[in-house]
Enzyme design. Structure first.
Site, PDB file in Angstrom:
ATOM      1  CB  ALA A  64      -0.963  -0.051   1.348  1.00 26.08           C
ATOM      2  N   GLY A 107       0.703  -4.943   1.032  1.00 25.96           N
ATOM      3  CA  GLY A 107      -0.563  -5.223   0.101  1.00 25.96           C
ATOM      4  C   GLY A 107      -0.344  -5.601  -1.209  1.00 25.96           C
ATOM      5  CD  GLU A 110      -2.061  -7.655   3.137  1.00 25.87           C
ATOM      6  OE1 GLU A 110      -1.900  -6.181   2.896  1.00 25.87           O
ATOM      7  OE2 GLU A 110      -2.469  -8.051   4.151  1.00 25.87           O
ATOM      8  CD  GLU A 130       1.974  -5.437   5.632  1.00 27.43           C
ATOM      9  OE1 GLU A 130       2.589  -6.430   5.989  1.00 27.43           O
ATOM     10  OE2 GLU A 130       1.036  -5.425   4.755  1.00 27.43           O
TER      11      GLU A 130
HETATM   12  N1  CO8 Z   1       4.565   3.202  -0.740  1.00 31.28           N
HETATM   13  C1  CO8 Z   1       4.842   4.383  -1.217  1.00 31.28           C
HETATM   14  N2  CO8 Z   1       6.000   4.536  -1.832  1.00 31.28           N
HETATM   15  C2  CO8 Z   1       6.816   3.287  -2.095  1.00 31.28           C
HETATM   16  C3  CO8 Z   1       6.590   2.150  -1.442  1.00 31.28           C
HETATM   17  C4  CO8 Z   1       5.288   2.027  -0.679  1.00 31.28           C
HETATM   18  N3  CO8 Z   1       4.881   0.855  -0.148  1.00 31.28           N
HETATM   19  N4  CO8 Z   1       7.431   1.369  -1.852  1.00 31.28           N
HETATM   20  C5  CO8 Z   1       8.455   1.778  -2.545  1.00 31.28           C
HETATM   21  N5  CO8 Z   1       8.010   3.154  -2.660  1.00 31.28           N
HETATM   22  C6  CO8 Z   1       8.820   4.076  -3.444  1.00 31.28           C
HETATM   23  C7  CO8 Z   1       9.900   4.698  -2.714  1.00 31.28           C
HETATM   24  O1  CO8 Z   1       9.567   5.599  -1.469  1.00 31.28           O
HETATM   25  C8  CO8 Z   1      10.726   5.335  -3.752  1.00 31.28           C
HETATM   26  O2  CO8 Z   1      10.416   6.506  -4.011  1.00 31.28           O
HETATM   27  P1  CO8 Z   1      11.179   7.725  -4.441  1.00 31.28           P
HETATM   28  O3  CO8 Z   1      12.102   7.523  -5.527  1.00 31.28           O
HETATM   29  O4  CO8 Z   1      10.452   8.978  -4.500  1.00 31.28           O
HETATM   30  O5  CO8 Z   1      12.139   7.882  -3.162  1.00 31.28           O
HETATM   31  C9  CO8 Z   1      10.554   4.306  -4.795  1.00 31.28           C
HETATM   32  O6  CO8 Z   1       9.315   3.676  -4.648  1.00 31.28           O
HETATM   33  C10 CO8 Z   1      11.713   3.284  -5.045  1.00 31.28           C
HETATM   34  O7  CO8 Z   1      11.751   2.671  -3.853  1.00 31.28           O
HETATM   35  P2  CO8 Z   1      13.259   2.530  -3.013  1.00 31.28           P
HETATM   36  O8  CO8 Z   1      14.233   3.761  -3.301  1.00 31.28           O
HETATM   37  O9  CO8 Z   1      12.825   2.217  -1.664  1.00 31.28           O
HETATM   38  O10 CO8 Z   1      13.893   1.155  -3.738  1.00 31.28           O
HETATM   39  P3  CO8 Z   1      14.571   0.071  -3.120  1.00 31.28           P
HETATM   40  O11 CO8 Z   1      15.284  -0.801  -4.421  1.00 31.28           O
HETATM   41  O12 CO8 Z   1      15.825   0.757  -2.357  1.00 31.28           O
HETATM   42  O13 CO8 Z   1      14.024  -0.744  -2.059  1.00 31.28           O
HETATM   43  C11 CO8 Z   1      12.019  -2.015  -1.326  1.00 31.28           C
HETATM   44  C12 CO8 Z   1      12.785  -1.385  -2.586  1.00 31.28           C
HETATM   45  C13 CO8 Z   1      12.639  -2.882  -0.368  1.00 31.28           C
HETATM   46  C14 CO8 Z   1      10.910  -2.643  -1.769  1.00 31.28           C
HETATM   47  C15 CO8 Z   1      11.641  -0.721  -0.611  1.00 31.28           C
HETATM   48  O14 CO8 Z   1      11.007   0.294  -1.419  1.00 31.28           O
HETATM   49  C16 CO8 Z   1      10.550  -0.920   0.418  1.00 31.28           C
HETATM   50  O15 CO8 Z   1      10.840  -1.451   1.633  1.00 31.28           O
HETATM   51  N6  CO8 Z   1       9.391  -0.549   0.260  1.00 31.28           N
HETATM   52  C17 CO8 Z   1       8.251  -0.458   1.231  1.00 31.28           C
HETATM   53  C18 CO8 Z   1       7.575  -1.950   1.401  1.00 31.28           C
HETATM   54  C19 CO8 Z   1       6.477  -1.887   2.568  1.00 31.28           C
HETATM   55  O16 CO8 Z   1       6.681  -1.490   3.687  1.00 31.28           O
HETATM   56  N7  CO8 Z   1       5.300  -2.362   2.013  1.00 31.28           N
HETATM   57  C20 CO8 Z   1       4.292  -2.425   2.973  1.00 31.28           C
HETATM   58  C21 CO8 Z   1       3.234  -1.244   2.948  1.00 31.28           C
HETATM   59  S1  CO8 Z   1       2.050  -1.115   4.167  1.00 31.28           S
HETATM   60  C22 CO8 Z   1       0.852  -1.989   3.273  1.00 31.28           C
HETATM   61  O17 CO8 Z   1       1.287  -2.591   2.463  1.00 31.28           O
HETATM   62  C23 CO8 Z   1      -0.179  -2.233   4.025  1.00 31.28           C
HETATM   63  C24 CO8 Z   1      -1.212  -3.087   3.378  1.00 31.28           C
HETATM   64  C25 CO8 Z   1      -2.564  -2.983   4.062  1.00 31.28           C
HETATM   65  C26 CO8 Z   1      -3.381  -1.674   4.007  1.00 31.28           C
HETATM   66  C27 CO8 Z   1      -4.848  -2.040   4.099  1.00 31.28           C
HETATM   67  C28 CO8 Z   1      -5.453  -1.167   5.268  1.00 31.28           C
HETATM   68  C29 CO8 Z   1      -6.890  -1.703   5.666  1.00 31.28           C
END
Ligand code: CO8
Length: 256
Positions: A64, A107, A110, A130
């Protein structure tokens, strides 16, 4: 339709692609609505018999959209019933295959599990991270992953937030097949084309019946399966399928 999602068809297959590669296909409300609308449109199109949901080379979806959620408070996220709409994607009756390259996290993992099965590239990575954000999975991670891979492995994934590679995910039962990264979408479309060629009523019934295996007692599930089997003898596709076998020809299923 938002340009955050691309849709196209290939024969009887409807293809939906997340299109936010710079944000690793992070799922915001607009993406959710677009994917659901596309899946519903394919579901009501009688020429489409299977759906493939895919992402980009680096990510199926990395979860998400954290920037969309970060500023919300409890009252607001509850009032929005945030992400409850994904149930409409689950409810789409046309079979759905997730074709996964790269990250399927939070997400993203999921939504993959909302599909009927997943085909992944050898470098795909799965996880429910998460916990690292101070929250938990919210669109089925704790429930669907536990049913797919068992409590011990699911608990470890949710408590540690670690990622699982494609081979481990295959062995655990999270995904159905691993192929070369470059072959993921082609393979999924080929598989979807095969599925789309089968009897549509039988496809709908087999999905419902397999899903009930997670809800019903064995005896109730077996009875349900037998009754569905009996009921399908009311479909012209049963007559055609069995006649084609006996006449040593390819069946032409027509029921919609
Ligand atoms: N949300 C927003 N932006 C994201 C996300 C995300 N989940 N994942 C990556 N991005 C963005 C980064 O912020 C970055 O943006 P920018 O270039 O503007 O800085 C761009 O994508 C590229 O990402 P990275 O530079 O971080 O790329 P890396 O190769 O270094 O890392 C990863 C890749 C490991 C995947 C890393 O991006 C990461 O850890 N992402 C987050 C993963 C995460 O925590 N996911 C869970 C999110 S919470 C969720 O999914 C809850 C779902 C249920 C909700 C339902 C509610 C009822």
């Amino acid at each position: 339709m938002s340009d955050l999602v691309i849709t196209r068809t290939q024969g009887p297959v409807g293809i939906i692609q997340f299109n936010r590669p710079e944000q690793l296909n992070a799922l915001n409300a607009t993406v959710a609505q677009a994917v659901i609308a596309a899946a519903q449109a394919f579901d009501s199109n009688p020429s489409i018999g299977c759906i493939v949901l895919t992402g980009s080379p680096k990510a199926f979806a990395a979860g998400a959209d954290i920037s969309e959620m970060a500023g919300m408070n409890a009252a607001e996220i509850a009032r929005l019933d945030y992400f409850a709409e994904w149930q409409q994607f689950v409810d789409v009756k046309t079979p759905k295959i997730a074709a996964v390259n790269g990250y399927a996290l939070g997400g993203g993992c999921e939504v993959m599990m909302m599909c009927d099965f997943a085909i992944a590239g050898e470098n795909a990575k799965f996880g429910q991270p998460e916990i690292k954000l101070g929250v938990i999975a919210g669109i089925g991670g704790t429930q669907r992953m536990t049913r797919l891979i068992g409590r011990s492995r699911s608990m470890e994934m949710h408590l540690t937030g670690r990622m699982m590679g494609a081979q481990e995910a295959l062995q655990a039962g999270l995904i159905a097949r691993v192929v070369a990264d470059d072959d993921v979408v082609t393979d999924a479309i080929k598989t979807a084309t095969t599925i789309a060629g089968y009897s549509r009523p039988a496809l709908r019934m087999v999905r419902e019946t397999v899903m009930r295996a997670e809800e019903l007692s064995l005896q109730d599930g077996l009875l349900h399966e037998r009754r569905v089997f009996h009921a399908l003898f009311g479909s012209e596709d049963q007559t055609e399928g069995m006649a084609a076998f006996l006449e040593k020809r390819k069946p032409a299923f027509t029921a919609r």
